[in-house]
Motif scaffolding. Structure first.
Motif, PDB file in Angstrom:
ATOM      1  N   THR A 183      77.609  67.313 157.786  1.00 28.04           N
ATOM      2  CA  THR A 183      76.324  66.911 157.227  1.00 28.04           C
ATOM      3  C   THR A 183      76.262  67.390 155.784  1.00 28.04           C
ATOM      4  O   THR A 183      76.381  68.577 155.519  1.00 28.04           O
ATOM      5  CB  THR A 183      75.154  67.519 158.015  1.00 28.04           C
ATOM      6  N   LYS A 184      76.103  66.445 154.862  1.00 30.10           N
ATOM      7  CA  LYS A 184      76.040  66.794 153.442  1.00 30.10           C
ATOM      8  C   LYS A 184      74.635  66.525 152.904  1.00 30.10           C
ATOM      9  O   LYS A 184      73.914  65.664 153.399  1.00 30.10           O
ATOM     10  CB  LYS A 184      77.053  65.970 152.629  1.00 30.10           C
ATOM     11  N   TYR A 185      74.295  67.275 151.859  1.00 32.95           N
ATOM     12  CA  TYR A 185      73.013  67.081 151.184  1.00 32.95           C
ATOM     13  C   TYR A 185      73.289  66.857 149.700  1.00 32.95           C
ATOM     14  O   TYR A 185      73.902  67.700 149.043  1.00 32.95           O
ATOM     15  CB  TYR A 185      72.112  68.298 151.381  1.00 32.95           C
ATOM     16  N   LEU A 186      72.830  65.728 149.194  1.00 29.32           N
ATOM     17  CA  LEU A 186      73.043  65.389 147.791  1.00 29.32           C
ATOM     18  C   LEU A 186      71.691  65.286 147.092  1.00 29.32           C
ATOM     19  O   LEU A 186      70.753  64.678 147.606  1.00 29.32           O
ATOM     20  CB  LEU A 186      73.806  64.066 147.671  1.00 29.32           C
ATOM     21  N   VAL A 187      71.602  65.875 145.904  1.00 29.40           N
ATOM     22  CA  VAL A 187      70.346  65.897 145.156  1.00 29.40           C
ATOM     23  C   VAL A 187      70.149  64.589 144.401  1.00 29.40           C
ATOM     24  O   VAL A 187      71.094  64.034 143.828  1.00 29.40           O
ATOM     25  CB  VAL A 187      70.333  67.081 144.159  1.00 29.40           C
ATOM     26  N   ASN A 188      68.928  64.101 144.406  1.00 28.92           N
ATOM     27  CA  ASN A 188      68.554  62.945 143.593  1.00 28.92           C
ATOM     28  C   ASN A 188      68.890  63.262 142.128  1.00 28.92           C
ATOM     29  O   ASN A 188      68.465  64.294 141.607  1.00 28.92           O
ATOM     30  CB  ASN A 188      67.048  62.696 143.753  1.00 28.92           C
ATOM     31  N   PRO A 189      69.661  62.392 141.445  1.00 30.33           N
ATOM     32  CA  PRO A 189      70.053  62.661 140.053  1.00 30.33           C
ATOM     33  C   PRO A 189      68.883  62.902 139.113  1.00 30.33           C
ATOM     34  O   PRO A 189      69.038  63.536 138.073  1.00 30.33           O
ATOM     35  CB  PRO A 189      70.824  61.386 139.657  1.00 30.33           C
ATOM     36  N   GLU A 190      67.708  62.385 139.483  1.00 31.63           N
ATOM     37  CA  GLU A 190      66.540  62.546 138.617  1.00 31.63           C
ATOM     38  C   GLU A 190      65.855  63.901 138.799  1.00 31.63           C
ATOM     39  O   GLU A 190      64.970  64.261 138.017  1.00 31.63           O
ATOM     40  CB  GLU A 190      65.535  61.423 138.898  1.00 31.63           C
ATOM     41  N   VAL A 191      66.277  64.654 139.819  1.00 39.39           N
ATOM     42  CA  VAL A 191      65.652  65.951 140.105  1.00 39.39           C
ATOM     43  C   VAL A 191      66.446  67.061 139.426  1.00 39.39           C
ATOM     44  O   VAL A 191      67.671  67.147 139.574  1.00 39.39           O
ATOM     45  CB  VAL A 191      65.582  66.209 141.624  1.00 39.39           C
ATOM     46  N   GLU A 192      65.774  67.901 138.673  1.00 41.89           N
ATOM     47  CA  GLU A 192      66.410  69.023 138.000  1.00 41.89           C
ATOM     48  C   GLU A 192      65.766  70.339 138.470  1.00 41.89           C
ATOM     49  O   GLU A 192      64.549  70.392 138.686  1.00 41.89           O
ATOM     50  CB  GLU A 192      66.275  68.908 136.478  1.00 41.89           C
ATOM     51  N   PRO A 193      66.558  71.391 138.629  1.00 37.83           N
ATOM     52  CA  PRO A 193      65.986  72.670 139.056  1.00 37.83           C
ATOM     53  C   PRO A 193      65.190  73.329 137.939  1.00 37.83           C
ATOM     54  O   PRO A 193      65.523  73.184 136.764  1.00 37.83           O
ATOM     55  CB  PRO A 193      67.228  73.506 139.399  1.00 37.83           C
ATOM     56  N   ASP A 194      64.166  74.054 138.316  1.00 41.11           N
ATOM     57  CA  ASP A 194      63.383  74.823 137.349  1.00 41.11           C
ATOM     58  C   ASP A 194      63.980  76.230 137.293  1.00 41.11           C
ATOM     59  O   ASP A 194      63.644  77.096 138.085  1.00 41.11           O
ATOM     60  CB  ASP A 194      61.919  74.874 137.795  1.00 41.11           C
ATOM     61  N   LEU A 195      64.878  76.451 136.347  1.00 40.91           N
ATOM     62  CA  LEU A 195      65.590  77.721 136.271  1.00 40.91           C
ATOM     63  C   LEU A 195      64.755  78.833 135.646  1.00 40.91           C
ATOM     64  O   LEU A 195      65.201  79.977 135.573  1.00 40.91           O
ATOM     65  CB  LEU A 195      66.898  77.542 135.484  1.00 40.91           C
ATOM     66  N   SER A 196      63.535  78.491 135.210  1.00 41.00           N
ATOM     67  CA  SER A 196      62.665  79.536 134.671  1.00 41.00           C
ATOM     68  C   SER A 196      62.242  80.515 135.768  1.00 41.00           C
ATOM     69  O   SER A 196      61.758  81.605 135.477  1.00 41.00           O
ATOM     70  CB  SER A 196      61.423  78.919 134.028  1.00 41.00           C
ATOM     71  N   ILE A 197      62.459  80.106 137.012  1.00 38.14           N
ATOM     72  CA  ILE A 197      62.097  80.959 138.139  1.00 38.14           C
ATOM     73  C   ILE A 197      63.119  82.080 138.343  1.00 38.14           C
ATOM     74  O   ILE A 197      62.889  83.033 139.075  1.00 38.14           O
ATOM     75  CB  ILE A 197      61.964  80.105 139.424  1.00 38.14           C
ATOM     76  N   LEU A 198      64.278  81.961 137.644  1.00 36.28           N
ATOM     77  CA  LEU A 198      65.351  82.958 137.752  1.00 36.28           C
ATOM     78  C   LEU A 198      65.460  83.769 136.467  1.00 36.28           C
ATOM     79  O   LEU A 198      65.244  83.242 135.377  1.00 36.28           O
ATOM     80  CB  LEU A 198      66.698  82.280 138.012  1.00 36.28           C
ATOM     81  N   ASN A 199      65.832  85.039 136.611  1.00 38.91           N
ATOM     82  CA  ASN A 199      66.169  85.810 135.414  1.00 38.91           C
ATOM     83  C   ASN A 199      67.667  85.676 135.140  1.00 38.91           C
ATOM     84  O   ASN A 199      68.408  85.091 135.950  1.00 38.91           O
ATOM     85  CB  ASN A 199      65.748  87.281 135.555  1.00 38.91           C
ATOM     86  N   GLY A 200      68.124  86.198 134.018  1.00 40.94           N
ATOM     87  CA  GLY A 200      69.526  86.038 133.623  1.00 40.94           C
ATOM     88  C   GLY A 200      70.495  86.602 134.632  1.00 40.94           C
ATOM     89  O   GLY A 200      71.549  86.003 134.908  1.00 40.94           O
ATOM     90  N   ARG A 201      70.183  87.763 135.185  1.00 39.51           N
ATOM     91  CA  ARG A 201      71.074  88.395 136.150  1.00 39.51           C
ATOM     92  C   ARG A 201      71.189  87.572 137.436  1.00 39.51           C
ATOM     93  O   ARG A 201      72.277  87.453 138.007  1.00 39.51           O
ATOM     94  CB  ARG A 201      70.565  89.799 136.475  1.00 39.51           C
ATOM     95  N   GLU A 202      70.089  86.975 137.856  1.00 38.58           N
ATOM     96  CA  GLU A 202      70.106  86.171 139.082  1.00 38.58           C
ATOM     97  C   GLU A 202      70.955  84.915 138.909  1.00 38.58           C
ATOM     98  O   GLU A 202      71.769  84.575 139.772  1.00 38.58           O
ATOM     99  CB  GLU A 202      68.675  85.797 139.469  1.00 38.58           C
ATOM    100  N   LYS A 203      70.790  84.224 137.783  1.00 40.49           N
ATOM    101  CA  LYS A 203      71.580  83.009 137.544  1.00 40.49           C
ATOM    102  C   LYS A 203      73.060  83.350 137.410  1.00 40.49           C
ATOM    103  O   LYS A 203      73.938  82.641 137.918  1.00 40.49           O
ATOM    104  CB  LYS A 203      71.092  82.290 136.290  1.00 40.49           C
ATOM    105  N   GLU A 204      73.366  84.438 136.724  1.00 41.75           N
ATOM    106  CA  GLU A 204      74.759  84.865 136.557  1.00 41.75           C
ATOM    107  C   GLU A 204      75.390  85.158 137.921  1.00 41.75           C
ATOM    108  O   GLU A 204      76.540  84.802 138.172  1.00 41.75           O
ATOM    109  CB  GLU A 204      74.821  86.111 135.681  1.00 41.75           C
TER     110      GLU A 204
END
Length: 263
Positions: A183-204
């Protein structure tokens, strides 16, 4: 009773009799005898079916899936309540929002890889959460994970992914990876994540985990999680303890601990 249970589990997962017969190394006619209760399973066959259905062998032999956790999303922070019959988890809305954005980001980065199906995705999320806790003694997503046959399972995933599919953010696809259903899940190309919810250490940290783990198969990730203390120390169907990461062996530990030996 077991014959009916096997048939129910097969249909629930949209698997064919031919597929399960090939997994067991028998003919479809012989497999049909199992579902009709005309032929008993061997121990080896029972183990293979329990793995395919992701049900602990003991539960499978008794025709039980085990208690299904109930997940509730609540804006108020509540403690999870456990009983012998069920596990009830109340999840703060802010945790759901953060998980949604991380999931979109992860699926954007690696969801298209042929090896990344639902099982592999579960394990990636698990290692992101528990590795972050070991390294920084703080929570990334802080999801509740349950010990299941193939490794840790994040409780919130099913409820969240259903909501994302309804909103058109994610598409669910049935496929195969080698001979196994996926079972695979593919994101709609028009949907982008809101990375402001993460700090630099979390994204890294998320990028680091994807770089080191996202090319592994579901089987390899499951085997790695089975060696990890949080999974090993938990009971089937029960939640994994974040604090147990501090008792990890070198094989799964991701933190550099200073030498405490005195001179």
């Amino acid at each position: 009773m077991l014959a009916k249970f096997i048939q129910e589990q097969r249909k629930k997962r949209s698997l064919t009799q031919e597929f399960l017969a090939s997994i067991l190394g028998i003919s479809r006619t012989t497999y049909m005898q199992i579902e009709r209760g005309e032929r008993d399973l061997t121990i080896t066959e029972a183990k293979k079916l329990s793995e395919v259905f992701d049900i602990p062998l003991e539960n499978f032999l008794h025709g039980k899936e085990g208690a299904k956790p109930i997940v509730e999303i609540d804006r108020k922070k509540k403690q999870a309540e456990e009983t012998k019959e069920e596990i009830r988890i109340s999840v703060p809305q802010e945790k759901v929002d953060k998980f949604r954005q991380i999931l979109i980001y992860v699926l954007k980065k690696v969801g298209g890889k042929p090896n990344i199906g639902m099982t592999a995705l579960y394990k990636l999320l698990y290692f992101m959460d528990f590795d972050y806790y070991e390294k920084y003694e703080d929570q990334l997503m802080g999801l509740v994970y349950i010990k299941n046959q193939h490794g840790p399972t994040p409780l919130l995933f099913e409820k969240l992914i259903e909501d994302m599919i309804k909103k058109g953010e994610v598409e669910k696809i049935k496929s195969k990876f080698y001979k196994y259903p996926q079972t695979k899940y593919l994101v709609n190309p028009e949907v982008e994540p809101d990375l402001s919810i993460l700090n630099g250490r979390e994204k890294e940290h998320i990028d680091w985990e994807l770089q080191r783990l996202s090319d592994l198969t579901a089987k390899q990730l499951s085997e790695l999680s089975h060696k990890d203390v949080p999974w090993v120390s938990a009971e089937y169907g029960k939640r994994l303890d974040y604090e147990s990461v501090f008792y990890r062996t070198p094989e799964t530990s991701v933190r550099e601990y200073g030498n405490t030996d005195e001179d």
